[in-house]
Design a protein around this motif. Structure first.
Motif, PDB file in Angstrom:
ATOM      1  N   VAL A  27       2.648   9.370  -2.349  1.00  0.00           N
ATOM      2  CA  VAL A  27       3.777   8.653  -1.750  1.00  0.00           C
ATOM      3  C   VAL A  27       4.751   9.651  -1.104  1.00  0.00           C
ATOM      4  O   VAL A  27       5.202   9.468   0.025  1.00  0.00           O
ATOM      5  CB  VAL A  27       4.503   7.783  -2.804  1.00  0.00           C
ATOM      6  N   ILE A  28       5.030  10.738  -1.817  1.00  0.00           N
ATOM      7  CA  ILE A  28       5.966  11.742  -1.282  1.00  0.00           C
ATOM      8  C   ILE A  28       5.379  12.422  -0.036  1.00  0.00           C
ATOM      9  O   ILE A  28       6.049  12.600   0.980  1.00  0.00           O
ATOM     10  CB  ILE A  28       6.293  12.805  -2.350  1.00  0.00           C
ATOM     11  N   LEU A  29       4.082  12.758  -0.116  1.00  0.00           N
ATOM     12  CA  LEU A  29       3.446  13.403   1.041  1.00  0.00           C
ATOM     13  C   LEU A  29       3.444  12.464   2.246  1.00  0.00           C
ATOM     14  O   LEU A  29       3.714  12.874   3.376  1.00  0.00           O
ATOM     15  CB  LEU A  29       2.014  13.815   0.707  1.00  0.00           C
ATOM     16  N   LEU A  30       3.146  11.185   1.987  1.00  0.00           N
ATOM     17  CA  LEU A  30       3.122  10.222   3.083  1.00  0.00           C
ATOM     18  C   LEU A  30       4.514  10.075   3.691  1.00  0.00           C
ATOM     19  O   LEU A  30       4.665   9.941   4.906  1.00  0.00           O
ATOM     20  CB  LEU A  30       2.621   8.855   2.602  1.00  0.00           C
ATOM     21  N   THR A  47      11.959  -5.528  -2.560  1.00  0.00           N
ATOM     22  CA  THR A  47      12.434  -6.878  -2.866  1.00  0.00           C
ATOM     23  C   THR A  47      11.872  -7.317  -4.219  1.00  0.00           C
ATOM     24  O   THR A  47      10.977  -6.670  -4.773  1.00  0.00           O
ATOM     25  CB  THR A  47      11.966  -7.883  -1.802  1.00  0.00           C
ATOM     26  N   ALA A  48      12.401  -8.438  -4.717  1.00  0.00           N
ATOM     27  CA  ALA A  48      11.929  -8.986  -5.987  1.00  0.00           C
ATOM     28  C   ALA A  48      10.417  -9.187  -5.933  1.00  0.00           C
ATOM     29  O   ALA A  48       9.677  -8.756  -6.832  1.00  0.00           O
ATOM     30  CB  ALA A  48      12.630 -10.310  -6.260  1.00  0.00           C
ATOM     31  N   LEU A  49       9.959  -9.797  -4.870  1.00  0.00           N
ATOM     32  CA  LEU A  49       8.528 -10.060  -4.733  1.00  0.00           C
ATOM     33  C   LEU A  49       7.740  -8.751  -4.700  1.00  0.00           C
ATOM     34  O   LEU A  49       6.703  -8.605  -5.348  1.00  0.00           O
ATOM     35  CB  LEU A  49       8.276 -10.877  -3.463  1.00  0.00           C
ATOM     36  N   GLU A  50       8.247  -7.801  -3.930  1.00  0.00           N
ATOM     37  CA  GLU A  50       7.538  -6.519  -3.812  1.00  0.00           C
ATOM     38  C   GLU A  50       7.483  -5.773  -5.140  1.00  0.00           C
ATOM     39  O   GLU A  50       6.500  -5.087  -5.438  1.00  0.00           O
ATOM     40  CB  GLU A  50       8.208  -5.641  -2.745  1.00  0.00           C
ATOM     41  N   ASN A  51       8.541  -5.879  -5.931  1.00  0.00           N
ATOM     42  CA  ASN A  51       8.515  -5.247  -7.243  1.00  0.00           C
ATOM     43  C   ASN A  51       7.373  -5.789  -8.081  1.00  0.00           C
ATOM     44  O   ASN A  51       6.693  -5.035  -8.780  1.00  0.00           O
ATOM     45  CB  ASN A  51       9.857  -5.449  -7.957  1.00  0.00           C
ATOM     46  N   VAL A  52       7.137  -7.091  -7.991  1.00  0.00           N
ATOM     47  CA  VAL A  52       6.033  -7.690  -8.744  1.00  0.00           C
ATOM     48  C   VAL A  52       4.691  -7.248  -8.143  1.00  0.00           C
ATOM     49  O   VAL A  52       3.756  -6.875  -8.853  1.00  0.00           O
ATOM     50  CB  VAL A  52       6.155  -9.229  -8.745  1.00  0.00           C
ATOM     51  N   LEU A  53       4.635  -7.253  -6.798  1.00  0.00           N
ATOM     52  CA  LEU A  53       3.392  -6.872  -6.116  1.00  0.00           C
ATOM     53  C   LEU A  53       3.026  -5.415  -6.404  1.00  0.00           C
ATOM     54  O   LEU A  53       1.845  -5.079  -6.553  1.00  0.00           O
ATOM     55  CB  LEU A  53       3.539  -7.087  -4.606  1.00  0.00           C
ATOM     56  N   LEU A  54       4.037  -4.560  -6.476  1.00  0.00           N
ATOM     57  CA  LEU A  54       3.794  -3.140  -6.739  1.00  0.00           C
ATOM     58  C   LEU A  54       3.050  -2.944  -8.044  1.00  0.00           C
ATOM     59  O   LEU A  54       2.107  -2.148  -8.122  1.00  0.00           O
ATOM     60  CB  LEU A  54       5.138  -2.416  -6.848  1.00  0.00           C
ATOM     61  N   SER A  55       3.506  -3.675  -9.044  1.00  0.00           N
ATOM     62  CA  SER A  55       2.875  -3.560 -10.348  1.00  0.00           C
ATOM     63  C   SER A  55       1.399  -3.957 -10.258  1.00  0.00           C
ATOM     64  O   SER A  55       0.529  -3.331 -10.859  1.00  0.00           O
ATOM     65  CB  SER A  55       3.652  -4.434 -11.319  1.00  0.00           C
ATOM     66  N   MET A  56       1.109  -4.983  -9.463  1.00  0.00           N
ATOM     67  CA  MET A  56      -0.288  -5.395  -9.255  1.00  0.00           C
ATOM     68  C   MET A  56      -1.054  -4.319  -8.505  1.00  0.00           C
ATOM     69  O   MET A  56      -2.200  -4.007  -8.820  1.00  0.00           O
ATOM     70  CB  MET A  56      -0.344  -6.690  -8.447  1.00  0.00           C
ATOM     71  N   ASN A  61       0.849  -1.188   0.000  1.00  0.00           N
ATOM     72  CA  ASN A  61       0.000   0.000   0.000  1.00  0.00           C
ATOM     73  C   ASN A  61       0.888   1.242   0.000  1.00  0.00           C
ATOM     74  O   ASN A  61       2.117   1.139   0.061  1.00  0.00           O
ATOM     75  CB  ASN A  61      -0.946   0.000   1.200  1.00  0.00           C
ATOM     76  N   LEU A  62       0.237   2.390  -0.087  1.00  0.00           N
ATOM     77  CA  LEU A  62       1.001   3.635  -0.232  1.00  0.00           C
ATOM     78  C   LEU A  62       1.927   3.869   0.955  1.00  0.00           C
ATOM     79  O   LEU A  62       3.055   4.337   0.814  1.00  0.00           O
ATOM     80  CB  LEU A  62       0.038   4.815  -0.388  1.00  0.00           C
TER      81      LEU A  62
END
Ligand SMILES: Nc1ncnc2c1ncn2[C@@H]1O[C@H](COP(=O)(O)OP(=O)(O)O)[C@@H](O)[C@H]1O
Ligand SMILES: [Mg+2]
Lengths: 472, 229
Positions: free
Chosen positions: A389-392, B101-110, A2-3
C-alpha cells in the motif's frame, strides 16, 4: 476494494501533503519535458535548415563557418569564390553530376536581417525539409530580369513590417567601419510562407542586381584587399551615374553571353587564372564573387559522378564542397547535444529531489499511519499488503506528479510555441509528444519504488499490538 | 470447544531489563456460539489476552487452539489470514480507518480476508446495525455510537466463528451502550459466532450467562490477589 484504492484513499486523506508532493514531482517532470521539447526544437531548427540540397560549395577554409553563413545566415562572412567557378556547375565539367546549382552571395543585411543575393531558382528549383516547395503568401518570386527585386522570408517581413512594393537598401555587414555604404534600393515583390527554416529570417535579393551595385563588385576575398579597395569603390559608386550603370550592365551581359558559348574546359581554367588578377578588371564579370553554391546533385540518375563531385572539388585548389547535413550533425552533437545532456541531467536531479520529497512526505505521516497500518494488520492484512500500500502510494504520487508535469510541460510548450516559432522558425505543437517521454513511466515507477522503500519498510515492521494500543 | 488456551504465558520486557509477567493461564475455554464476559482490573492484561487469542501478539509459551488450529504454530502470514477469516475484533476505540467510508471499512475487512469484497453482504450488515443510511459517511462524520456499530458490522463481515470485543462501550455515550451490547449479542447469535467481551461495567457483565474474572483464570493475577490478602 483493491490495493490501488487503499493507496488512493490514503493519499486523499492527506490531500494537501499529497498535492504538494505531486506538484514538486510535476515541476521536475515539466522541466524534463521542456528540455526534451527544446532539444527537439534546437535539433530540428539545426538540421532542417540544411535540407533541400546535398552540397555547399564555397571557398576553402572552415567548413563550419561556411555552413553557419550559408545555412543559418549566422557568424562571420566567409571568403568568396569567383562567379566563373559557378559556371562549372551550369555549363562546365560538373554538369553531369549536378541537377540544380544555386549561386548565393551573403554579406549584406537590412536592419539586422541578413540579405542573401541569389537567383529565382532558389525558390523554384530548391525545396526545403522533405521536398516541400517554397510558397509565397504575398506577391511573387523575383524575376531574373528585374535586377532590383527582392523577396522576404516570413519572419523578416513580419518583424520589419515589410510590404510588397516597399523599397529596401541593404548594407554590407562584412565590411569594416569606414567603408559602410548604402546600396541601390531593392523592391520587395514577394513574401514567403513560413518554412520553419532560417529562410524565414532572411531577405533574398536578385543576384544580378546585387552585382550591379558597383560597390560589391569586389568580393572581400581577403581582408587586406577589401581594405585597399573599399576606398576606391566608394569613389566609383559616387561617381557613377544611372547611365553609367546601364553601360556596365550591357558590358556584363555581353561578357556573360560569350562565356556561355565558351567550352567548359576553358571556363575551369579561367577560374584560378583570374583569382590573382581581379583587382585589375573591376567591372568585368570575372570580378563577381559568390559566397557559396548550393548544389543538388544527380544522385539518382548519375550516382557515380554525383558521388565523385565533392571529392573532385575538394582535391582542386579552388573551393571546398561539404555535405551540410553532416557538418550540422557534428555541430549539433558536439555542442548543443552536450548542453542538452547537462540540462537533462539537471532536470532528472530535480525529479530525484522531488522523489525524496515523497519519502519525506510519507515518512512524516508515518506516526499517524502506524496506527492505521496496525488496524489493517489486525483486520488480517499481511505485512506484504501494508508494505505494498505504501509503495503504491509512492508510485501514485510520482506517476500523478509525472502526469501533472507532462501536462504542465506541454502547456508551457504550447504557451511558448508562438515565441519559438518566431525566433527559431520551428513550429512545435503542445501535443507534440516525444518518444523519450515514455521513459518517464518506468523511470518514475523505479524512482517511486526506491523512495517509497524506506517508509514501506517501516510499515512492514509495524508492531501491531503496540500500535493498536497507542492512540493515533 | 471452539477456543482452548493451555498454559499460556505472556510477559513484557521492562526498562530495567527484567520482564513483567502479565499472563499465566493454565486453561481457558470457550464453546462455539457461547457468549462470555471477561472482567478484570485495568492493566491486568485483558487486552493482552485478546491480542493473543487473535494472534496479534504471540504468547511466550503455551497453545491457543481455535477450532482445532493451534495458531501459535502458524506462520505470521497464515496467522494473519486465519485472523481475517475466523475472528472479528471490536476495539474500545473503534479503530475505523478514517479515510474510508462506513461501507468501505466493512469491504476492506472482506478484502483482507480473501481478496474479494461482497458489497451486498456489507450493505446488509450495515443495515442490520441500523446504518443503512450512513453507507457513504466517513468515520469522522459519524457519532461514536454509529462508529462502534460500523466496527461491529466490520467484525462480522467475514462470518467469523469468534468475536472479540475489547470494552466496546467504554467510549460510547450511556444512551448507546445498551444498544451496542444488544446488537453485539443479537448479531453474534444470528451469525453463529461466539462472543468474548471485555468490560468494566457490572451492568453489562450481569447480562451475560457466563462471567469470567481474569484474576481467577490468570495465575499472575491470582498470586497478586493472594499477596494482597
Ligand atoms: N507492548 C507492551 N510492552 C510492555 N508492556 C505492555 C505492552 N502491552 C501491554 N503492556 C502492559 O501490560 C499490562 C496489561 O495491559 P493490558 O492488557 O492493556 O491491560 P488491560 O487491557 O487489562 O487494561 C499493562 O501494565 C501494560 O502496561
Ligand atoms: Mg485494555
Amino acid at each position: 476494494m483493491n490495493l490501488w484504492k487503499i493507496a488512493w484513499r490514503s493519499m486523499q486523506q492527506r490531500a494537501v501533503a499529497s498535492w504538494l508532493t505531486a506538484i514538486s514531482v510535476g515541476l521536475g517532470v515539466a522541466l524534463i519535458v521542456a528540455v526534451l521539447v527544446i532539444h527537439q526544437v534546437v535539433d530540428r531548427s539545426f538540421r532542417r535548415g540544411a535540407q533541400g540540397y546535398d552540397l555547399i560549395v564555397g571557398a576553402k577554409g572552415s567548413a563550419l563557418q561556411l555552413v553557419l553563413d550559408t545555412v543559418f545566415y549566422l557568424g562571420q562572412p566567409v571568403d568568396l569564390i569567383p562567379y566563373s567557378y559557378y559556371r562549372e556547375f551550369t555549363e562546365g565539367r560538373f554538369v553531369p553530376a549536378v541537377r540544380v546549382a544555386i549561386p548565393i552571395c551573403t554579406g549584406h543585411s537590412y536592419k539586422g536581417f541578413r540579405c542573401v543575393a541569389t537567383i529565382p531558382d532558389m525558390f523554384e528549383r530548391l525545396t526545403y525539409l522533405d521536398n516541400r516547395e517554397f510558397k509565397f503568401r504575398e506577391g511573387r518570386n523575383f524575376y531574373a530580369e528585374n535586377y532590383f527585386e527582392a523577396v522576404a522570408g516570413y519572419t523578416a517581413a513580419r518583424k520589419l513590417k515589410l510590404q510588397v512594393g516597399q523599397e529596401i537598401r541593404p548594407s554590407g555587414y562584412g565590411e569594416v567601419g569606414k567603408s559602410q555604404h548604402e546600396d541601390e534600393a531593392f523592391v520587395i515583390v514577394g513574401i514567403l510562407e513560413p518554412t520553419g527554416t532560417p529562410v524565414d529570417r532572411a531577405i533574398f535579393l536578385n543576384l544580378e542586381g546585387f552585382f550591379r551595385c558597383k560597390a560589391h563588385q569586389m568580393g572581400p576575398s581577403s581582408e587586406e584587399r577589401m581594405l585597399r579597395e573599399s576606398e576606391f569603390r566608394v569613389v566609383a559608386t559616387s561617381a557613377e551615374s544611372p547611365e553609367g550603370h546601364s553601360s556596365v550592365l550591357a558590358g556584363n551581359g555581353a561578357t556573360g553571353g560569350s562565356a556561355s558559348e565558351g567550352t567548359p574546359s576553358q571556363e575551369s581554367h579561367e577560374a584560378p587564372r583570374h583569382e590573382g588578377e581581379d583587382h585589375a578588371h573591376e567591372h568585368a564579370e570575372d570580378e563577381r564573387r559568390l559566397s557559396a553554391i548550393l548544389v543538388v546533385s544527380e544522385l539518382e540518375s548519375n550516382p557515380q559522378s554525383a558521388m565523385a563531385l565533392p571529392r573532385i572539388i575538394n582535391e582542386e585548389p579552388y573551393a571546398q564542397a561539404i555535405a551540410p547535413a553532416q557538418v550540422v550533425a557534428e555541430l549539433f552533437d558536439g555542442i548543443v547535444g552536450n548542453v542538452q545532456k547537462v540540462l537533462l541531467i539537471l532536470a532528472v536531479l530535480v525529479v530525484i529531489v522531488a522523489g525524496i520529497g515523497i519519502t519525506v512526505s510519507i515518512y512524516n505521516s508515518m506516526s499517524e499511519r502506524r496506527h492505521e497500518i496496525a488496524i489493517m494488520r489486525a483486520l488480517g492484512a499481511s505485512r506484504g499488503t501494508v508494505m505494498a500500500v505504501i509503495l503504491l502510494e509512492s508510485i501514485l504520487l510520482s506517476l500523478g506528479g509525472g502526469l501533472l508535469g507532462v501536462v504542465m510541460g506541454h502547456t508551457l510548450v504550447g504557451a511558448l510555441s508562438p515565441a519559438i516559432a518566431e525566433y527559431t522558425g520551428v513550429i512545435v505543437h503542445p501535443l507534440d509528444f516525444q518518444l523519450a517521454e515514455l521513459i518517464l513511466i518506468p523511470g518514475l515507477i523505479a524512482l517511486a519504488t526506491a523512495v517509497g522503500y524506506l517508509p514501506a519498510l517501516m510499515a512492514y515492521r509495524t508492531d501491531v499490538a503496540k500500535c493498536l494500543i497507542a492512540a493515533p | 470447544m471452539l477456543l482452548v488456551l493451555e498454559e499460556v504465558r505472556k510477559s513484557f520486557p521492562q526498562p530495567d531489563g527484567g520482564r513483567l509477567e502479565i499472563l499465566d493461564i493454565p486453561y481457558f475455554g470457550l464453546d462455539a456460539g457461547e457468549q462470555v464476559v471477561l472482567v478484570g482490573k485495568s492493566g491486568s492484561g485483558k487486552t493482552t489476552l485478546l491480542h493473543i487469542i487473535a494472534g496479534i501478539s504471540r504468547p511466550d509459551s503455551g497453545s491457543v487452539r481455535i477450532d482445532g488450529w493451534n495458531i501459535t504454530l502458524l506462520s505470521e502470514a497464515d496467522c494473519d489470514r486465519f485472523r481475517a477469516k475466523r475472528i472479528g475484533y471490536v476495539f474500545q476505540t473503534f479503530n475505523l480507518l478514517p479515510g474510508f467510508t462506513a461501507l468501505e471499512n466493512v469491504l476492506l475487512s472482506m478484502y483482507f480476508a480473501d481478496g474479494r469484497a461482497d458489497r451486498l453482504r456489507a450493505k446488509q450488515l450495515l443495515e442490520r446495525v441500523g446504518l443503512g443510511h450512513r453507507l457513504g459517511h466517513k468515520p469522522p462524520m459519524l457519532s461514536v455510537g454509529e462508529q462502534q456499530r460500523v466496527a461491529l458490522a466490520r467484525a462480522l463481515a467475514n462470518r467469523p466463528q469468534l468475536i472479540l470485543a475489547d470494552e466496546p462501550t467504554a467510549n460510547v455515550d450511556v444512551g448507546n451502550q445498551q444498544i451496542i451490547i444488544n446488537l453485539l449479542r443479537e448479531t453474534c447469535r444470528e451469525e453463529g459466532a461466539a462472543l468474548l467481551l471485555v468490560t468494566h461495567s457490572p451492568e453489562v457483565a450481569r447480562q451475560f450467562p457466563r462471567i469470567e474474572r481474569l484474576e481467577e483464570i490468570n495465575m499472575v493475577g491470582k498470586r497478586e490477589v493472594e499477596q494482597q490478602v
